[in-house]
Design a protein around this motif. Structure first.
Motif, short mmCIF file in Angstrom:
data_model
loop_
_atom_site.label_atom_id
_atom_site.label_comp_id
_atom_site.label_asym_id
_atom_site.label_seq_id
_atom_site.Cartn_x
_atom_site.Cartn_y
_atom_site.Cartn_z
N LEU A 172 16.64 32.03 24.83
CA LEU A 172 15.08 32.82 24.89
C LEU A 172 15.53 34.26 24.47
CD1 LEU A 172 13.28 31.09 27.59
CD2 LEU A 172 12.85 30.82 25.31
N LEU A 173 14.58 34.69 23.41
CA LEU A 173 14.44 36.47 23.18
C LEU A 173 13.35 36.73 23.78
CD1 LEU A 173 15.89 38.73 21.99
CD2 LEU A 173 14.82 37.93 19.81
N GLU A 174 13.32 37.59 24.57
CA GLU A 174 11.99 38.45 25.09
C GLU A 174 10.77 37.09 25.50
OE1 GLU A 174 10.60 41.72 23.50
OE2 GLU A 174 12.44 42.88 23.68
N PRO A 175 10.99 36.37 26.35
CA PRO A 175 10.05 35.21 26.63
C PRO A 175 9.23 35.93 27.48
CG PRO A 175 11.93 35.26 28.30
CD PRO A 175 12.41 36.15 27.13
N PRO A 176 7.85 35.27 27.41
CA PRO A 176 6.73 35.93 28.21
C PRO A 176 7.17 36.27 29.88
CG PRO A 176 6.04 34.34 26.97
CD PRO A 176 7.37 34.26 26.82
N PHE A 177 6.75 37.34 30.37
CA PHE A 177 7.00 37.77 31.98
C PHE A 177 6.84 36.37 32.63
CE2 PHE A 177 6.44 42.32 30.50
CZ PHE A 177 7.66 42.40 30.54
N GLY A 178 7.82 36.25 33.54
CA GLY A 178 7.66 34.94 34.54
C GLY A 178 8.37 33.94 34.30
N ILE A 179 9.17 34.03 32.89
CA ILE A 179 10.10 32.87 32.42
C ILE A 179 11.37 33.46 32.29
CG2 ILE A 179 10.54 31.42 30.30
CD1 ILE A 179 7.42 31.24 29.96
N ASN A 180 12.43 32.57 32.67
CA ASN A 180 13.76 32.90 32.58
C ASN A 180 14.00 33.92 33.61
OD1 ASN A 180 16.38 32.09 31.34
ND2 ASN A 180 15.90 33.62 29.78
N GLY A 181 13.42 33.97 34.70
CA GLY A 181 14.02 35.19 35.58
C GLY A 181 13.23 36.43 35.42
N SER A 182 12.61 36.72 34.41
CA SER A 182 12.00 37.93 34.14
C SER A 182 10.55 37.99 35.05
CB SER A 182 11.45 38.11 32.67
OG SER A 182 10.60 37.03 32.20
N GLU A 183 10.28 39.24 35.56
CA GLU A 183 9.07 39.56 36.38
C GLU A 183 8.29 40.34 35.69
OE1 GLU A 183 8.52 37.60 38.89
OE2 GLU A 183 10.44 36.47 38.93
N VAL A 184 6.98 40.28 35.94
CA VAL A 184 6.06 40.90 35.31
C VAL A 184 6.12 42.58 35.72
CG1 VAL A 184 3.73 41.98 35.33
CG2 VAL A 184 4.37 39.45 35.43
N ASP A 185 6.31 43.42 34.86
CA ASP A 185 6.50 45.07 35.04
C ASP A 185 5.19 45.57 34.68
OD1 ASP A 185 7.18 47.42 35.06
OD2 ASP A 185 8.99 47.31 34.10
N TYR A 186 4.67 45.91 35.59
CA TYR A 186 3.05 46.57 35.29
C TYR A 186 3.50 48.10 34.67
CZ TYR A 186 1.42 42.76 38.31
OH TYR A 186 1.29 41.66 38.68
N ASN A 187 4.49 48.49 34.53
CA ASN A 187 4.68 49.83 33.86
C ASN A 187 4.90 49.74 32.45
OD1 ASN A 187 4.37 51.20 36.27
ND2 ASN A 187 6.26 50.59 36.79
N VAL A 188 5.22 48.55 31.84
CA VAL A 188 5.24 48.29 30.39
C VAL A 188 4.23 47.52 29.82
CG1 VAL A 188 7.77 48.88 30.73
CG2 VAL A 188 7.11 46.39 30.77
N PRO A 189 4.08 47.66 28.39
CA PRO A 189 3.35 46.61 27.74
C PRO A 189 3.89 45.24 27.98
CG PRO A 189 3.86 48.47 26.15
CD PRO A 189 4.76 48.49 27.48
N PRO A 190 2.85 44.16 28.32
CA PRO A 190 3.21 42.82 28.38
C PRO A 190 3.69 42.23 27.00
CG PRO A 190 0.86 43.02 28.14
CD PRO A 190 1.29 44.42 28.35
N ARG A 191 4.46 41.25 27.14
CA ARG A 191 5.13 40.51 25.90
C ARG A 191 4.15 39.63 25.28
NH1 ARG A 191 10.98 39.31 28.80
NH2 ARG A 191 11.95 41.29 28.58
N TRP A 192 4.31 39.35 24.05
CA TRP A 192 3.51 38.28 23.21
C TRP A 192 3.89 36.98 24.03
CZ3 TRP A 192 3.58 40.18 17.41
CH2 TRP A 192 2.79 41.48 17.43
N ARG A 193 2.85 36.22 23.59
CA ARG A 193 2.82 34.63 23.65
C ARG A 193 2.75 34.19 22.09
NH1 ARG A 193 2.98 31.92 28.62
NH2 ARG A 193 2.13 33.11 30.05
N HIS A 194 3.49 33.18 21.91
CA HIS A 194 3.41 32.55 20.36
C HIS A 194 2.79 31.31 20.48
CE1 HIS A 194 5.83 35.91 18.96
NE2 HIS A 194 6.44 35.70 19.86
N MET A 195 1.51 31.27 20.36
CA MET A 195 0.59 30.15 20.20
C MET A 195 0.47 29.17 18.76
SD MET A 195 -1.18 28.03 22.09
CE MET A 195 -1.52 28.79 23.47
N LYS A 196 0.66 27.98 18.71
CA LYS A 196 0.72 27.19 17.54
C LYS A 196 -0.59 26.45 17.49
CE LYS A 196 1.87 24.77 13.78
NZ LYS A 196 2.85 23.89 14.02
N HIS A 197 -1.31 27.02 16.41
CA HIS A 197 -2.60 26.21 16.01
C HIS A 197 -2.28 25.54 14.93
CE1 HIS A 197 -4.22 28.57 19.27
NE2 HIS A 197 -5.32 28.84 18.79
#
Length: 852
Positions: A172-197
């Motif tokens: 994984l490359l920069e997965p959403p916070f909460g995945i792969n051991g990463s925790e939400v950091d409220y001091n930085v912008p959140p990471r994008w999710r990529h949704m398939k429609h």
């Protein structure tokens, strides 16, 4: 969610979060570097120093930097270096190869709207496509669910290098916070999710609904997500204000979690047609979320103003170059789409939809887009910096810049030159090839190719909404003079080219036409084998096709037909199909087509029937020269994927060959030998059985049997035996891939192996033909690819390291095809003519005064 940005300290990092301990620093010196900077116009001559999984310095490297790091040295010797390729639409790992029922997680059919599914949960790291994609320079991919559903689930960006952990999560490359051991950091912008429609045919067809049903289902669930978002925002406002009394738990819904994030960010969507693009733009404006890009987007070039109405910004278009007309939604696609979109100031991304287009060859999509008018800088950017930007990852990939991930490609030629192949690929600063095989390329391949002037065709594509007339003009009498010809090939010297400087005598011939080729070439026209040209217009639309023949081993055959009557392709021929006419415009004048033995679902039949040899430029079957040979060969398909066993299939073929069919006069095919038999086969083990069967049949009849293998993915394993048996091979596709179990031992070619299948077979004396690239080998969805045969032909020669000459490659796509598919007498008056690199087929009938 605003545009994705890294933490403020990101550009100060000295080591990548993906750094693998023990990785040595690397100096790539003497490189020609396309950095991606300055709108893709910056090219530097110099060095690249990588350490800690990132690019430390580019250009002139300070000696102090080198002295402070132990490092390996790679001398690029002036070679082109680019950022790693970013494939923004791939099903690598979720639609795994070899294709097996237990390893396909591309689509869920559990509901029309499934935003809670995650491609990560089905990404199979054993997919053989990973190593092959890296061999083409792909370093990063967005792995998406399929398009069967209106919302198929969440996509994830991965790096393609194998890791010591061997898990999907480790890619994984920069997965959403909460995945792969990463925790939400409220001091930085959140990471994008990529949704398939997905819009249009796919979800509507899967659930037997309409476009209206699909859009309503999407609106309904977005309304639910919008309400949840409002309650979350209200909760946060009260929390920030310190109003804790009675606040309770944070409102959440696991099924809607990702959609709420989309309302704060962006979405990727599969939409082909103008009607779907327009509907989705309305939807994005209604619910206030941005569309990152429309994928496939075959008609986006026709509606640039609709794209410009996108919420927050115009979406990018992630498109194919020439892959089209395989279904109705793709019918109006234009090869000039990338250029037209760019002219409108819109972002263009070339993508693979792997394995539809094998991701290893994504750079070829950029090459074709460049040939059809996209600028050099935008063409390279379309597979590097532009997809990185659209994914919100342009702060770390897509460029060769200090502080960026050390994902770079050292090419053996200019990346937009045909056949460009990586000589080394670095991912996170780690070289991916231990001992790469590199073919020596001509000096001309070190520069970006010159592109033809397609201004008229571009205007026509817009004027006629993708369907300009393709019917060729024919000249049936009079002299034609081609001058300023750089190269000229003929079959047995049956034509003449004037080499003098005084044309007056020739031009004085009454009615003569003089054509200045501006350094172009003349060669015999190419021949298509291994496609369904002439038997279908749109592969996925039964009403436009001849249909598939009955499978005698697994279906109840109508009494009037029975097993004893071979089906003849000539009876179902269609003329003036767009794929046929586009092939004709690109130098493919004739085709040998067998009855379709496989359907859209990939199923195959044993006895396809009798092929026909016909002209792709004719208007109907009754026109003079439309059909050259009503019956060419008998076509058979033997595969492990059949409903009947391989043993049963071969037993049936044995009976047919030892006890010739009595109902039809087989002399119709050949008066001097056992009828030519063409067998679509990819497994070397099945080929071995067929070589033994050939000996048995020849001994029984006391005469030679002409046998050709079509497909041939594993033929290289029996190259010597195939040559000794006098059997020819038509490689379909010309560049092998492990689509199924029967393809898995294919020969990868440079940089992974010294030779390609074509080169190895030819080196053993096997007569080799080349079929279209297409999808999954010999498929009726390959018709669109016939137009690219001259690229495929030249590619084979370029990667052979000089063992296959231009003349050899030309034969593989013309005379060898005829020989291997039972053509007894080929027309000698069809020439493929290029004017300064642009193909203009000249059809000159046999009653002309001459061909010059």
């Amino acid at each position: 969610m605003p545009s994705q940005r890294p933490p403020p300290s990101f550009n100060l990092r000295t080591q990548s979060d993906r750094f693998q301990p023990g990785t040595r620093a690397v100096l790539v010196k003497n490189a020609t570097i396309w950095t991606g900077r300055v709108d893709g116009l910056e090219v530097l001559k110099g060095d690249i120093f990588m350490d800690g999984g990132i690019v430390v310095s580019v250009g002139v490297i300070e000696q102090s930097v080198l002295d402070s790091h132990e490092h390996d040295i790679v001398d690029a010797q002036g070679a082109w270096v680019t950022p790693g390729i970013v494939d923004m639409h791939s099903h690598l790992g979720v639609a795994s190869n070899p294709e097996l029922r237990g390893a396909n997680d591309g689509n869920s059919l559990k509901g029309l709207v499934l935003p809670f599914l995650r491609s990560l949960d089905g990404t199979n790291t054993h997919d053989e496509g990973f190593a092959l994609a890296v061999a083409g320079g792909v370093t990063t991919s967005l792995i998406l669910p399929g398009s069967a559903d209106a919302m198929g689930g969440q996509g994830f960006v991965i790096k393609l290098r194998p890791t010591e952990e061997r898990s999907s999560s480790a890619l994984l490359l920069e997965p959403p916070f909460g995945i792969n051991g990463s925790e939400v950091d409220y001091n930085v912008p959140p990471r994008w999710r990529h949704m398939k429609h997905a819009c249009g045919e796919n979800p509507a067809g899967t659930y037997q609904g309409t476009r209206m049903d699909t859009v309503w289902s999407v609106r309904k669930v977005y309304d639910e997500a919008r309400k949840l978002k409002i309650t979350q925002d209200q909760y946060c406002e009260k929390a920030v204000a310190g109003q804790w009394a009675g606040l309770g738990d944070f409102p959440s819904d696991l099924a809607l979690e990702a959609l709420v994030d989309v309302l704060r960010g962006k979405v990727q969507t599969h939409c082909y047609e103008a009607v779907d693009i327009d509907a989705f733009i309305r939807l994005s404006n209604e619910f206030h979320f941005a569309v990152a890009s429309f994928h496939h987007a075959h008609e986006s070039y026709l509606v640039p103003e609709v794209l410009k109405r996108g919420y927050e910004h115009p979406p990018a278009s992630a498109i194919f170059s020439t892959f089209s007309r395989y279904k109705r939604e793709a019918y109006r696609h234009s090869e000039f789409a990338a250029r037209i979109l760019a002219d409108n100031g819109l972002k263009v991304v070339m993508k693979s939809d792997h394995p539809a287009i094998v991701s290893r060859y994504l750079i070829h999509e950029a090459q074709l887009a460049h040939y059809h008018g996209l600028s050099t800088s935008l063409a390279i950017a379309s597979v590097t910096s532009t997809p990185a930007e659209v994914l919100g990852l342009d702060h770390r990939i897509g460029f060769v810049k200090p502080g960026y991930d050390a994902d770079i490609i050292v090419w053996d030629s200019h990346p937009l030159a045909l056949g460009a192949t990586p000589s080394q690929v670095f991912v996170d600063g780690i070289p991916q090839f231990a001992s790469p095989y590199v073919s020596k390329k001509p000096a001309s391949q070190q520069q970006a190719p010159k592109t033809p002037d397609f201004e008229k065709e571009i205007k026509d594509a817009i004027k006629y909404e993708g369907l300009p007339s393709l019917v060729p003009a024919t000249r049936t009498t009079g002299a034609v003079l081609f001058k300023n010809v750089s190269t000229f090939w003929t079959r047995d010297n049956e034509a003449v080219v004037w080499s003098g400087s005084d044309y007056s005598e020739l031009v004085s011939v009454e009615g003569a036409i003089v054509v200045d080729l501006q350094g172009g070439s003349i060669s015999p026209a190419l021949v298509a084998g291994g496609s369904a040209l002439g038997l279908q217009e749109i592969a996925a639309e039964p009403s436009t096709a001849d249909g598939s023949v009955f499978d005698a081993l697994s279906m109840e055959i109508p009494t009037i037909l029975g097993l004893q009557i071979p089906i003849r392709a000539v009876d179902g021929l269609q003329f003036e199909t767009r794929d046929a006419l586009l092939a004709y415009r690109n130098g493919v004048a004739t085709a040998i087509t067998a009855p379709v033995g496989t359907g859209y679902d990939g199923g195959s039949v044993l006895l396809q029937g009798l092929s026909v040899f016909f002209s792709l430029g004719s208007r109907n079957k009754l026109e003079k020269g439309a059909v050259f040979q009503e019956v060419a060969a008998m076509h058979v398909w033997i595969t492990m994927g059949s409903r009947s066993s391989v043993s049963t299939q071969i037993a049936t073929l044995r009976r047919l060959l030892l006890e010739p069919i009595k109902v039809v006069d087989m002399n119709l095919i050949s008066k001097d030998a056992i009828p030519p038999v063409v067998i679509t086969v990819n497994s070397a083990d099945i080929m071995a059985s067929l070589l033994l069967l050939k000996k048995e049949v020849e001994a029984h009849h006391g005469r030679a049997m002409q046998l050709t293998f079509m497909g041939g993915a594993e033929a290289h394993l029996l190259a010597a035996e195939i040559a000794a048996a006098g059997v020819g091979v038509i490689l379909t596709p010309s560049r092998s891939y492990p689509y199924t179990w029967e393809h898995r031992r294919m020969l990868a070619g440079p940089p992974l192996t010294a030779q390609s299948s074509a080169a190895l077979l030819a080196s053993h004396g096997v007569t080799v033909g080349l079929g279209p690239q297409g999808i999954s080998g010999s498929s009726p969805m390959s018709n669109w690819a016939v137009r690219n045969m001259r690229w495929d032909m030249a590619w084979v020669a370029l990667e052979s390291n000089g063992t296959i000459s231009k003349e050899d490659a030309l034969a593989m796509a013309s005379s060898n095809i005829e020989k291997l598919l039972g053509v007894r007498s080929a027309p000698n008056s069809e020439f493929a003519v290029t004017r300064g690199g642009r193909s203009v087929l000249s059809r000159v009938e046999s009653d002309c005064d001459g061909v010059f």
